[in-house]
Design a protein around this motif. Structure first.
Motif, PDB file in Angstrom:
ATOM      1  N   PRO A 219       0.821  -1.220   0.000  1.00  0.00           N
ATOM      2  CA  PRO A 219       0.000   0.000   0.000  1.00  0.00           C
ATOM      3  C   PRO A 219       0.854   1.270   0.000  1.00  0.00           C
ATOM      4  O   PRO A 219       1.895   1.342   0.661  1.00  0.00           O
ATOM      5  N   ASN A 220       0.407   2.248  -0.782  1.00  0.00           N
ATOM      6  CA  ASN A 220       1.026   3.575  -0.815  1.00  0.00           C
ATOM      7  C   ASN A 220       2.516   3.537  -1.139  1.00  0.00           C
ATOM      8  O   ASN A 220       3.318   4.273  -0.559  1.00  0.00           O
ATOM      9  N   ALA A 221       2.882   2.680  -2.099  1.00  0.00           N
ATOM     10  CA  ALA A 221       4.275   2.577  -2.524  1.00  0.00           C
ATOM     11  C   ALA A 221       4.316   2.372  -4.039  1.00  0.00           C
ATOM     12  O   ALA A 221       3.627   1.486  -4.564  1.00  0.00           O
ATOM     13  N   PHE A 222       5.126   3.180  -4.714  1.00  0.00           N
ATOM     14  CA  PHE A 222       5.180   3.154  -6.180  1.00  0.00           C
ATOM     15  C   PHE A 222       6.629   3.205  -6.642  1.00  0.00           C
ATOM     16  O   PHE A 222       7.466   3.882  -6.035  1.00  0.00           O
ATOM     17  N   VAL A 223       6.906   2.486  -7.727  1.00  0.00           N
ATOM     18  CA  VAL A 223       8.235   2.512  -8.330  1.00  0.00           C
ATOM     19  C   VAL A 223       8.180   3.475  -9.515  1.00  0.00           C
ATOM     20  O   VAL A 223       7.490   3.221 -10.499  1.00  0.00           O
ATOM     21  N   PHE A 224       8.904   4.578  -9.403  1.00  0.00           N
ATOM     22  CA  PHE A 224       8.938   5.611 -10.436  1.00  0.00           C
ATOM     23  C   PHE A 224      10.187   5.481 -11.284  1.00  0.00           C
ATOM     24  O   PHE A 224      11.274   5.191 -10.779  1.00  0.00           O
ATOM     25  N   THR A 225      10.028   5.720 -12.578  1.00  0.00           N
ATOM     26  CA  THR A 225      11.162   5.870 -13.491  1.00  0.00           C
ATOM     27  C   THR A 225      11.018   7.210 -14.191  1.00  0.00           C
ATOM     28  O   THR A 225       9.965   7.506 -14.757  1.00  0.00           O
ATOM     29  N   VAL A 226      12.056   8.022 -14.119  1.00  0.00           N
ATOM     30  CA  VAL A 226      12.057   9.335 -14.764  1.00  0.00           C
ATOM     31  C   VAL A 226      13.263   9.408 -15.689  1.00  0.00           C
ATOM     32  O   VAL A 226      14.390   9.127 -15.266  1.00  0.00           O
ATOM     33  N   GLU A 227      13.023   9.754 -16.950  1.00  0.00           N
ATOM     34  CA  GLU A 227      14.087   9.853 -17.947  1.00  0.00           C
ATOM     35  C   GLU A 227      14.103  11.257 -18.542  1.00  0.00           C
ATOM     36  O   GLU A 227      13.048  11.817 -18.839  1.00  0.00           O
TER      37      GLU A 227
END
Length: 261
Positions: A219-227
């Motif tokens: 819950p309330n956890a996300f894996v972000f990728t930013v390029e």
């Protein structure tokens, strides 16, 4: 309210992957959209042609120029402001064939704003063909045109895949996860795979999904990728997007207070 946490998983020159904890889906999506649509960068917005003998129409060359990422000196501009500064940079080009004209051939009247990559092809000129133009770049946002997007941002839910060790060949899934670079842990009866990146089951295991193999959404956890395209460092993209969200929230709260009064 849970404390917001960032955990850096991977850092490259033009990309970063991190876990964002303590926020809900609405905030995660607002951050993604803010990075893509609200963080300003420089891009060519108008082109004035003085000569063009090439095989490409003016409009095609203008479009190519607009899609060239331009370094944006964030320290000189208030990128987190909701109102953009009215500042124009002129990039001039004068070339004669034969040969390929590249983004590095553009001459900027502001050394801080120039192509992030000098090796992007613009047009190929034959013997005797010439191109002479001025390209005018200004700050803009991705919500107005994709040429102003600073890069890409996407996320997935952070999940854990639980594999019951009663499943034949469960060790094959462990090997696959480790080759993929996913953290694994074992209990007496389970293999647990943390999906910091996408993990796809081989077809022969699909029939066990929901029984011996199940997925737990953290819950309330996300894996972000930013390029980044090169206009801004990825850290600056994320930081600016967060500041813009704060500015918009403050403006919204102030408007509510006015209505209440």
């Amino acid at each position: 309210m849970a404390m917001v946490e960032f955990e850096i998983l991977e850092r490259k020159e033009d990309a970063v992957k991190f876990i964002l904890r303590g926020v809900d889906t609405a905030f995660a999506n607002a951050l993604r959209r803010s990075i893509l649509a609200e963080v300003p960068t420089f891009a060519v917005d108008e082109v004035e042609f003085f000569e063009n003998d090439s095989a490409l129409f003016d409009e095609i060359i203008a479009h190519r120029l607009a899609m060239i990422p331009l370094i944006t000196p964030s320290e000189r501009f208030s990128l987190d402001s909701l109102d953009l500064e009215d500042y124009t940079v002129t990039l001039s080009l004068e070339a004669e064939g034969p040969g390929m004209v590249y983004s590095g051939d553009l001459k900027s009247d502001d050394e801080g704003v120039k192509p992030a990559n000098p090796n992007i092809p613009i047009v190929k000129l034959a013997e005797g063909q010439r191109v002479m133009l001025n390209a005018y770049a200004k700050l803009g946002r991705g919500k107005d045109h994709a040429k102003w997007q600073p890069g890409y941002a996407y996320y997935k839910y952070l999940t854990k895949i639980h594999v019951d060790k009663s499943l034949p060949e469960w060790e094959e899934l462990k090997e696959l996860a480790e080759r993929r670079g996913l953290p694994t842990e074992e209990t007496e009866g389970e293999l647990i795979i943390t999906t910091i990146k996408a993990f796809y089951l081989p077809r022969k295991f699909e029939s066990h999904w929901g029984r011996e193999i199940r997925e737990e959404i953290i819950p309330n956890a996300f894996v972000f990728t930013v390029e980044s395209n090169g206009e801004l460092p990825v850290e600056e993209m994320v930081a600016t997007a967060l500041k813009i969200l704060m500015r918009k929230s403050d403006r919204f709260i102030n408007e509510l207070h006015k209505l209440a009064d």
